[in-house]
Design an enzyme around this catalytic site. Sequence first.
Site, PDB file in Angstrom:
ATOM      1  N   HIS A 325       0.838  -1.200   0.000  1.00 58.46           N
ATOM      2  CA  HIS A 325       0.000   0.000   0.000  1.00 58.46           C
ATOM      3  C   HIS A 325       0.875   1.252   0.000  1.00 58.46           C
ATOM      4  O   HIS A 325       0.669   2.172  -0.804  1.00 58.46           O
ATOM      5  CB  HIS A 325      -0.901  -0.024   1.239  1.00 58.46           C
ATOM      6  CG  HIS A 325      -1.721   1.202   1.446  1.00 58.46           C
ATOM      7  ND1 HIS A 325      -3.080   1.234   1.231  1.00 58.46           N
ATOM      8  CD2 HIS A 325      -1.391   2.460   1.870  1.00 58.46           C
ATOM      9  CE1 HIS A 325      -3.548   2.448   1.504  1.00 58.46           C
ATOM     10  NE2 HIS A 325      -2.530   3.207   1.898  1.00 58.46           N
ATOM     11  N   GLU A 326       1.865   1.290   0.904  1.00 61.30           N
ATOM     12  CA  GLU A 326       2.684   2.491   1.027  1.00 61.30           C
ATOM     13  C   GLU A 326       3.525   2.736  -0.228  1.00 61.30           C
ATOM     14  O   GLU A 326       3.636   3.868  -0.709  1.00 61.30           O
ATOM     15  CB  GLU A 326       3.581   2.402   2.264  1.00 61.30           C
ATOM     16  CG  GLU A 326       2.844   2.243   3.581  1.00 61.30           C
ATOM     17  CD  GLU A 326       1.747   3.280   3.799  1.00 61.30           C
ATOM     18  OE1 GLU A 326       1.813   4.378   3.207  1.00 61.30           O
ATOM     19  OE2 GLU A 326       0.813   2.988   4.558  1.00 61.30           O
ATOM     20  N   HIS A 329       1.572   4.362  -3.005  1.00 57.35           N
ATOM     21  CA  HIS A 329       1.417   5.823  -2.939  1.00 57.35           C
ATOM     22  C   HIS A 329       2.505   6.499  -3.760  1.00 57.35           C
ATOM     23  O   HIS A 329       2.272   7.514  -4.426  1.00 57.35           O
ATOM     24  CB  HIS A 329       1.499   6.299  -1.488  1.00 57.35           C
ATOM     25  CG  HIS A 329       0.206   6.230  -0.750  1.00 57.35           C
ATOM     26  ND1 HIS A 329      -0.964   6.785  -1.221  1.00 57.35           N
ATOM     27  CD2 HIS A 329      -0.108   5.676   0.462  1.00 57.35           C
ATOM     28  CE1 HIS A 329      -1.940   6.586  -0.347  1.00 57.35           C
ATOM     29  NE2 HIS A 329      -1.442   5.915   0.679  1.00 57.35           N
ATOM     30  N   GLU A 349      -6.083   6.708  -2.184  1.00 59.15           N
ATOM     31  CA  GLU A 349      -6.057   5.671  -1.156  1.00 59.15           C
ATOM     32  C   GLU A 349      -6.506   4.324  -1.714  1.00 59.15           C
ATOM     33  O   GLU A 349      -5.924   3.275  -1.395  1.00 59.15           O
ATOM     34  CB  GLU A 349      -6.957   6.070   0.013  1.00 59.15           C
ATOM     35  CG  GLU A 349      -6.253   6.827   1.105  1.00 59.15           C
ATOM     36  CD  GLU A 349      -5.150   6.013   1.765  1.00 59.15           C
ATOM     37  OE1 GLU A 349      -5.395   4.863   2.165  1.00 59.15           O
ATOM     38  OE2 GLU A 349      -4.037   6.536   1.878  1.00 59.15           O
ATOM     39  N   HIS A 412      -9.540   7.907   3.517  1.00 59.20           N
ATOM     40  CA  HIS A 412      -9.503   6.470   3.791  1.00 59.20           C
ATOM     41  C   HIS A 412     -10.908   5.859   3.753  1.00 59.20           C
ATOM     42  O   HIS A 412     -11.055   4.657   3.534  1.00 59.20           O
ATOM     43  CB  HIS A 412      -8.872   6.203   5.150  1.00 59.20           C
ATOM     44  CG  HIS A 412      -7.444   6.625   5.243  1.00 59.20           C
ATOM     45  ND1 HIS A 412      -7.079   7.920   5.576  1.00 59.20           N
ATOM     46  CD2 HIS A 412      -6.291   5.948   5.004  1.00 59.20           C
ATOM     47  CE1 HIS A 412      -5.755   8.008   5.572  1.00 59.20           C
ATOM     48  NE2 HIS A 412      -5.263   6.831   5.224  1.00 59.20           N
TER      49      HIS A 412
END
Length: 504
Positions: A325-326, A329, A349, A412
């Site tokens: 996920h990170e 980004h 997100e 989110h």
Amino acid sequence: TSLLSLLVLAVGCAPVASTSSEDPLVDQALSHLEARPDLSFVEGQESFELRDLMVDEEGSTHVRLDRRYQGLRVIGGDVVVHSELDGRLREISATLAAPIRVDIHPAVPVEDALAIAADEQAGKLTAEPTAEKVIYARGEFPVLAWAVRVDGIFEDGHPSELVVIVDALTGEVLEQWDGIQEAAAAGTGRALYLGTVSLTTNSVASGYELRDPGRGNSYTINMNNRTNGGSIFTDADNTWGNGTTSDSASAAVDAQYGAAVSWDYYLNTHGRNGIANNGAGSYSRVHYSRRYNNAFWSDSCFCMTYGDGDGNTLSPLVSLDVAGHEMSHGVTSRTANLTYSGESGGLNEATSDIFGTMIEYYANNASDAGDYKIGEKIYRNGTSALRYMYYPEQDGVSRGCYVSTLGSLDVHYSSGVANHFFYLLAEGSSTGLSHVCNTGTVVTGIGRAAAERIWYRALTVYMTSGSKYTNARTATLNAATDLYGSGSAEYTAVANAWTAVQVN
């Protein structure tokens, strides 16, 4: 000294001229912009900077450009110019909805804008706020504004890189978002969540360091429960961690392995060579602050950061889907650059949730099998998750069905609509786990492989910084047409999946 002292950022690198460049494909794109002011809103005072250029196998080109107006950066002014093999214009993707006709002389002094923005920072200020005069074009009409960055830190150690857009004529805060975006030797690591895994490390005079020469020199550092500093993990025998929190290297194994799998996923699935597609690696920071219940990506350091959790609800936040996920980004920031606010922030997100989940499936690790839950491994109770893509409402705050006020939610929670769409697209509406938002819509799933290809192409080719959910629908339909054809089952499934979550 006052943190409100004046510091105005100068205009950055010289823009690509609107009439010529060193690349004929960029020249071609610029010519299309000038020839079609009805689509581009180019009226002669704009210049453009190249952000990205893609050429498909069949030769069609997609040139992504950032816009300046009289030398000022235009937030929401980015465009993607799509051209056929023979050079003909196919389409222009853009956020801007009206021509820029703005007096660039502010009525609100920069000192006032700095003070207004500083009041929006809930954390303790850690640096002098900085202001840049910009054109803000994410609304109905472009306006002159101050883009003020106000860095801060909260009591739990969570950093903030708050960007506040202040109207330069009225002093009104138009929008704000945070730049901190949460959620060659053969070694062996014992991870917290993944069992025993293989690691590629770097041989040094004293033994080994947790650095991967084969993946852009990606590395992991130990923050030792501080919020700055830190040092790279080293080891004498190239066996890292013991699978528990009693060894600080265990969490580092999860983080380093997550970065490696994410790198391999993007390379082998999408042909992307690292986060920025330039072969350069990022780095991970583990054991950040104390009892810190979060993880985040920061563009300013080009790095991932993981807290250890509070030990009651959450364990260290280094699970595989959180790592994916990170890193995702970072991919978004280097492509569509979806602004981390409103509907575009929800799409940002969701993109990280989507690819974090696909990375988990790609890893095929028996200790953390693929699923459509986000961060389930970090919960100590063994049953909860951060988000549920198949049924977003299950967390009690996310929305799985589109409404006109969606953009007012935390990003989110507004991400749930796109997460829900992606689950339905990949798996279909008859799994028994999900639902549709309007009775009667049936979605036949096309599988994860096709769904992830469509979302990646939509992100990297068609979405722009201000894309909203209706733009995402168009972008994914365009991507499905490119990949499978406008009359394909995949195209039909994309349309049906958006309808099922009420994005029409």
